[in-house]
Design an enzyme around this catalytic site. Structure first.
Site, PDB file in Angstrom:
ATOM      1  CE  LYS A  25      -6.440  -8.904 -15.360  1.00 46.58           C
ATOM      2  NZ  LYS A  25      -6.628  -7.711 -14.378  1.00 46.58           N
ATOM      3  CE1 TYR A  75      -1.855  -5.325 -15.589  1.00 51.20           C
ATOM      4  CE2 TYR A  75      -1.401  -6.552 -13.820  1.00 51.20           C
ATOM      5  CZ  TYR A  75      -1.447  -6.146 -14.795  1.00 51.20           C
ATOM      6  OH  TYR A  75      -3.023  -6.884 -15.812  1.00 51.20           O
ATOM      7  CG  ASN A 113      -9.922  -6.727 -14.617  1.00 51.12           C
ATOM      8  OD1 ASN A 113      -8.934  -7.438 -14.135  1.00 51.12           O
ATOM      9  ND2 ASN A 113      -9.736  -5.758 -14.675  1.00 51.12           N
ATOM     10  CG  HIS A 160      -3.426  -8.383 -19.823  1.00 51.21           C
ATOM     11  ND1 HIS A 160      -3.189  -7.115 -19.636  1.00 51.21           N
ATOM     12  CD2 HIS A 160      -2.474  -8.772 -20.459  1.00 51.21           C
ATOM     13  CE1 HIS A 160      -2.357  -6.674 -20.261  1.00 51.21           C
ATOM     14  NE2 HIS A 160      -2.026  -7.205 -21.114  1.00 51.21           N
ATOM     15  CD  GLU A 202       0.968  -6.222 -22.719  1.00 52.29           C
ATOM     16  OE1 GLU A 202       0.333  -6.973 -23.674  1.00 52.29           O
ATOM     17  OE2 GLU A 202       0.993  -5.283 -22.064  1.00 52.29           O
TER      18      GLU A 202
HETATM   19  O1  CDP Z   1      -6.292  -4.105 -17.699  1.00 52.50           O
HETATM   20  P1  CDP Z   1      -6.402  -2.879 -18.476  1.00 52.50           P
HETATM   21  O2  CDP Z   1      -5.785  -2.362 -19.470  1.00 52.50           O
HETATM   22  O3  CDP Z   1      -8.296  -2.438 -18.944  1.00 52.50           O
HETATM   23  O4  CDP Z   1      -6.597  -1.864 -17.345  1.00 52.50           O
HETATM   24  P2  CDP Z   1      -5.423  -0.941 -16.833  1.00 52.50           P
HETATM   25  O5  CDP Z   1      -5.625   0.079 -16.404  1.00 52.50           O
HETATM   26  O6  CDP Z   1      -3.712  -1.247 -17.239  1.00 52.50           O
HETATM   27  O7  CDP Z   1      -4.289  -2.136 -15.372  1.00 52.50           O
HETATM   28  C1  CDP Z   1      -4.766  -2.710 -15.068  1.00 52.50           C
HETATM   29  C2  CDP Z   1      -4.894  -3.379 -14.298  1.00 52.50           C
HETATM   30  O8  CDP Z   1      -4.823  -3.218 -12.632  1.00 52.50           O
HETATM   31  C3  CDP Z   1      -6.433  -4.611 -14.271  1.00 52.50           C
HETATM   32  O9  CDP Z   1      -7.066  -4.874 -15.345  1.00 52.50           O
HETATM   33  C4  CDP Z   1      -6.397  -4.374 -13.264  1.00 52.50           C
HETATM   34  O10 CDP Z   1      -7.237  -5.606 -12.704  1.00 52.50           O
HETATM   35  C5  CDP Z   1      -6.349  -3.203 -11.960  1.00 52.50           C
HETATM   36  N1  CDP Z   1      -6.748  -1.860 -11.882  1.00 52.50           N
HETATM   37  C6  CDP Z   1      -6.767  -2.496 -10.330  1.00 52.50           C
HETATM   38  O11 CDP Z   1      -7.190  -3.382  -9.320  1.00 52.50           O
HETATM   39  N2  CDP Z   1      -7.737  -1.133  -9.656  1.00 52.50           N
HETATM   40  C7  CDP Z   1      -7.591  -0.218 -10.841  1.00 52.50           C
HETATM   41  N3  CDP Z   1      -8.579   0.986  -9.698  1.00 52.50           N
HETATM   42  C8  CDP Z   1      -7.310   0.300 -11.620  1.00 52.50           C
HETATM   43  C9  CDP Z   1      -6.886  -0.933 -12.528  1.00 52.50           C
HETATM   44 MG    MG Z   2      -3.811  -2.038 -19.510  1.00 53.03          MG
END
Ligand code: CDP
Ligand code: MG
Length: 155
Positions: free
Chosen positions: A10, A50, A113, A116, A127
């Protein structure tokens, strides 16, 4: 099972100069680079990628964050690669991700974070297709593979 998974470095990894250190972790684990390229994400591909989050209040900020710089997308191959890479990635929130994980060691944010990683076989397949053309994925195997896995594990 030998699997392929998708990783995105990212903008938080690009801007903070962590690409090499993170790639080194995947390589030392024994994961194989099946595809790699740099690209600028746009709103269309991010709305698809997303789609489970488009209704969330943070979605506009997530879009902005993911478009803040070019990213590096990578297809990694290995036995149980989807789960292995998720375990190496750690929890979504960098403040809760365990030390030793990529997010735990390189981030302190729920949004910024670092990487991905695909979260299921279905997601990984979709993906990889979303970010790579078929000819950009190389089905090669390093000669050292027999020192990473036993023959039984590679069946
Ligand atoms: O990336 P991951 O699969 O762990 O989490 P996700 O629930 O699929 O969310 C995708 C991305 O959205 C996260 O990696 C964060 O960058 C972002 N996110 C955020 O900005 N704020 C949140 N409360 C949850 C997710
Ligand atoms: Mg995810």
């Amino acid at each position: 099972m030998m699997e392929k998974t998708l990783v995105i470095f990212k903008p938080s990894a690009m801007e903070r100069g962590f690409v090499g250190q993170i790639l080194a972790r995947f390589q030392q684990k024994g994961l194989i680079i099946a595809g790699i390229k740099m690209m600028q994400l746009d709103e269309n591909i991010l709305r698809e990628h997303y789609s489970h989050l488009t209704g969330k209040s943070f979605f506009p900020l997530l879009l902005k964050s993911m478009m803040a710089s070019p990213v590096i997308v990578m297809c990694l191959k290995g036995v149980d690669a989807i789960n292995v890479v998720r375990l190496m990635t750690g929890a979504t929130n960098g403040r809760e991700a365990l030390p030793g994980t990529i997010r735990g060691d390189f981030s302190s944010s729920n949004q910024e974070n670092i990487i991905h990683a695909s979260s299921s076989p279905e997601d990984a397949e979709a993906e990889i297709k979303r970010f790579f053309r078929a000819e950009e994925i190389f089905d090669w195997t390093p000669a050292s593979i027999g020192f990473v896995y036993s023959p039984l594990e590679m069946q």
